[in-house]
Motif scaffolding. Structure first.
Motif, PDB file in Angstrom:
ATOM      1  N   MET A   1     -29.790 -37.089  47.380  1.00  0.00           N
ATOM      2  CA  MET A   1     -29.875 -35.838  46.599  1.00  0.00           C
ATOM      3  C   MET A   1     -31.572 -35.611  46.195  1.00  0.00           C
ATOM      4  O   MET A   1     -32.166 -36.446  45.785  1.00  0.00           O
ATOM      5  CB  MET A   1     -29.350 -36.076  45.469  1.00  0.00           C
ATOM      6  N   ARG A   2     -31.929 -34.681  46.501  1.00  0.00           N
ATOM      7  CA  ARG A   2     -33.608 -34.358  46.375  1.00  0.00           C
ATOM      8  C   ARG A   2     -33.705 -33.882  44.805  1.00  0.00           C
ATOM      9  O   ARG A   2     -32.628 -33.234  44.342  1.00  0.00           O
ATOM     10  CB  ARG A   2     -33.759 -33.237  47.125  1.00  0.00           C
ATOM     11  N   ARG A   3     -34.372 -34.625  44.177  1.00  0.00           N
ATOM     12  CA  ARG A   3     -34.821 -34.653  42.747  1.00  0.00           C
ATOM     13  C   ARG A   3     -36.024 -33.950  42.652  1.00  0.00           C
ATOM     14  O   ARG A   3     -37.217 -33.958  43.157  1.00  0.00           O
ATOM     15  CB  ARG A   3     -34.588 -35.793  41.958  1.00  0.00           C
ATOM     16  N   PHE A   4     -36.257 -32.936  41.489  1.00  0.00           N
ATOM     17  CA  PHE A   4     -37.238 -32.165  41.137  1.00  0.00           C
ATOM     18  C   PHE A   4     -37.345 -32.037  39.207  1.00  0.00           C
ATOM     19  O   PHE A   4     -36.307 -32.388  38.775  1.00  0.00           O
ATOM     20  CB  PHE A   4     -37.322 -30.518  41.456  1.00  0.00           C
ATOM     21  N   GLU A   5     -38.558 -32.412  38.875  1.00  0.00           N
ATOM     22  CA  GLU A   5     -38.520 -32.650  37.487  1.00  0.00           C
ATOM     23  C   GLU A   5     -39.692 -31.559  36.718  1.00  0.00           C
ATOM     24  O   GLU A   5     -40.754 -31.312  37.663  1.00  0.00           O
ATOM     25  CB  GLU A   5     -38.886 -33.903  36.846  1.00  0.00           C
ATOM     26  N   SER A   6     -39.353 -30.999  35.686  1.00  0.00           N
ATOM     27  CA  SER A   6     -40.595 -30.608  34.843  1.00  0.00           C
ATOM     28  C   SER A   6     -40.989 -31.322  33.880  1.00  0.00           C
ATOM     29  O   SER A   6     -40.359 -32.752  33.809  1.00  0.00           O
ATOM     30  CB  SER A   6     -39.802 -29.228  34.267  1.00  0.00           C
ATOM     31  N   LEU A   7     -41.627 -30.907  32.576  1.00  0.00           N
ATOM     32  CA  LEU A   7     -41.888 -31.755  31.554  1.00  0.00           C
ATOM     33  C   LEU A   7     -40.809 -32.243  30.979  1.00  0.00           C
ATOM     34  O   LEU A   7     -40.691 -33.330  30.420  1.00  0.00           O
ATOM     35  CB  LEU A   7     -42.980 -31.246  30.731  1.00  0.00           C
ATOM     36  N   THR A   8     -39.545 -31.472  30.751  1.00  0.00           N
ATOM     37  CA  THR A   8     -38.615 -31.760  29.990  1.00  0.00           C
ATOM     38  C   THR A   8     -37.014 -31.845  30.646  1.00  0.00           C
ATOM     39  O   THR A   8     -36.198 -32.151  30.070  1.00  0.00           O
ATOM     40  CB  THR A   8     -38.157 -30.574  28.842  1.00  0.00           C
ATOM     41  N   HIS A   9     -37.066 -31.256  31.900  1.00  0.00           N
ATOM     42  CA  HIS A   9     -35.932 -31.109  32.687  1.00  0.00           C
ATOM     43  C   HIS A   9     -35.882 -31.628  33.941  1.00  0.00           C
ATOM     44  O   HIS A   9     -37.176 -31.708  34.481  1.00  0.00           O
ATOM     45  CB  HIS A   9     -35.371 -29.584  32.645  1.00  0.00           C
ATOM     46  N   PHE A  10     -34.672 -31.880  34.590  1.00  0.00           N
ATOM     47  CA  PHE A  10     -34.617 -32.402  36.188  1.00  0.00           C
ATOM     48  C   PHE A  10     -33.571 -31.372  36.847  1.00  0.00           C
ATOM     49  O   PHE A  10     -32.831 -30.728  35.892  1.00  0.00           O
ATOM     50  CB  PHE A  10     -33.896 -33.785  36.151  1.00  0.00           C
ATOM     51  N   TRP A  11     -33.659 -31.387  38.011  1.00  0.00           N
ATOM     52  CA  TRP A  11     -32.788 -30.476  38.869  1.00  0.00           C
ATOM     53  C   TRP A  11     -32.547 -31.498  40.230  1.00  0.00           C
ATOM     54  O   TRP A  11     -33.475 -31.707  40.847  1.00  0.00           O
ATOM     55  CB  TRP A  11     -33.554 -29.165  39.069  1.00  0.00           C
ATOM     56  N   GLU A  12     -31.358 -31.395  40.687  1.00  0.00           N
ATOM     57  CA  GLU A  12     -30.989 -32.273  41.825  1.00  0.00           C
ATOM     58  C   GLU A  12     -29.987 -31.469  42.708  1.00  0.00           C
ATOM     59  O   GLU A  12     -29.383 -30.786  42.011  1.00  0.00           O
ATOM     60  CB  GLU A  12     -30.319 -33.630  41.547  1.00  0.00           C
ATOM     61  N   ALA A  13     -30.077 -31.452  43.891  1.00  0.00           N
ATOM     62  CA  ALA A  13     -29.426 -30.732  44.723  1.00  0.00           C
ATOM     63  C   ALA A  13     -29.341 -31.375  46.350  1.00  0.00           C
ATOM     64  O   ALA A  13     -30.207 -32.033  46.734  1.00  0.00           O
ATOM     65  CB  ALA A  13     -29.741 -29.250  44.985  1.00  0.00           C
ATOM     66  N   GLU A  14     -28.083 -31.456  46.781  1.00  0.00           N
ATOM     67  CA  GLU A  14     -27.930 -31.763  48.247  1.00  0.00           C
ATOM     68  C   GLU A  14     -26.884 -30.876  48.886  1.00  0.00           C
ATOM     69  O   GLU A  14     -26.129 -30.303  48.024  1.00  0.00           O
ATOM     70  CB  GLU A  14     -27.526 -33.307  48.112  1.00  0.00           C
ATOM     71  N   VAL A  15     -26.659 -30.913  50.330  1.00  0.00           N
ATOM     72  CA  VAL A  15     -25.580 -30.363  50.837  1.00  0.00           C
ATOM     73  C   VAL A  15     -24.895 -31.155  51.315  1.00  0.00           C
ATOM     74  O   VAL A  15     -25.305 -32.425  51.867  1.00  0.00           O
ATOM     75  CB  VAL A  15     -26.515 -29.395  51.864  1.00  0.00           C
ATOM     76  N   ASP A  16     -23.447 -31.093  51.215  1.00  0.00           N
ATOM     77  CA  ASP A  16     -22.309 -32.015  51.839  1.00  0.00           C
ATOM     78  C   ASP A  16     -21.362 -31.151  52.562  1.00  0.00           C
ATOM     79  O   ASP A  16     -20.510 -30.524  51.987  1.00  0.00           O
ATOM     80  CB  ASP A  16     -21.774 -32.644  50.667  1.00  0.00           C
TER      81      ASP A  16
END
Length: 82
Positions: A1-16
């Motif tokens: 799962m690819r992960r991205f972060e800001s100073l306070t939050h995270f976001w992850e996503a993947e294709v299945d």
């Protein structure tokens, strides 16, 4: 799962398959997961790339996990390369 972060939050996503799975929340939390089914795997991948572009524009940065980083090469001749 690819992960991205800001100073306070995270976001992850993947294709299945045809599903786009996303998880996001505040850093340190489990976050909330959503799943959306698309007409095809290609459509799900396209949607993922569009969302990644949006997150990058919002200031999120990709997180590179240790397993994804290229191996560090040691100099073959430390006296010359130092």
């Amino acid at each position: 799962m690819r992960r991205f972060e800001s100073l306070t939050h995270f976001w992850e996503a993947e294709v299945d398959g045809k599903k786009l799975i996303r998880r996001s929340g505040k850093l340190g939390s489990k976050g909330r997961q959503t799943t959306k089914e698309h007409p095809s795997r290609a459509a799900a991948r396209c949607a993922l790339e569009e969302l990644i572009d949006e997150k990058l524009e919002q200031g999120y940065l990709p997180v590179v996990r240790e397993a994804e980083q290229p191996p560090q090469l040691e100099p073959s001749n430390p006296e010359i390369e130092a």
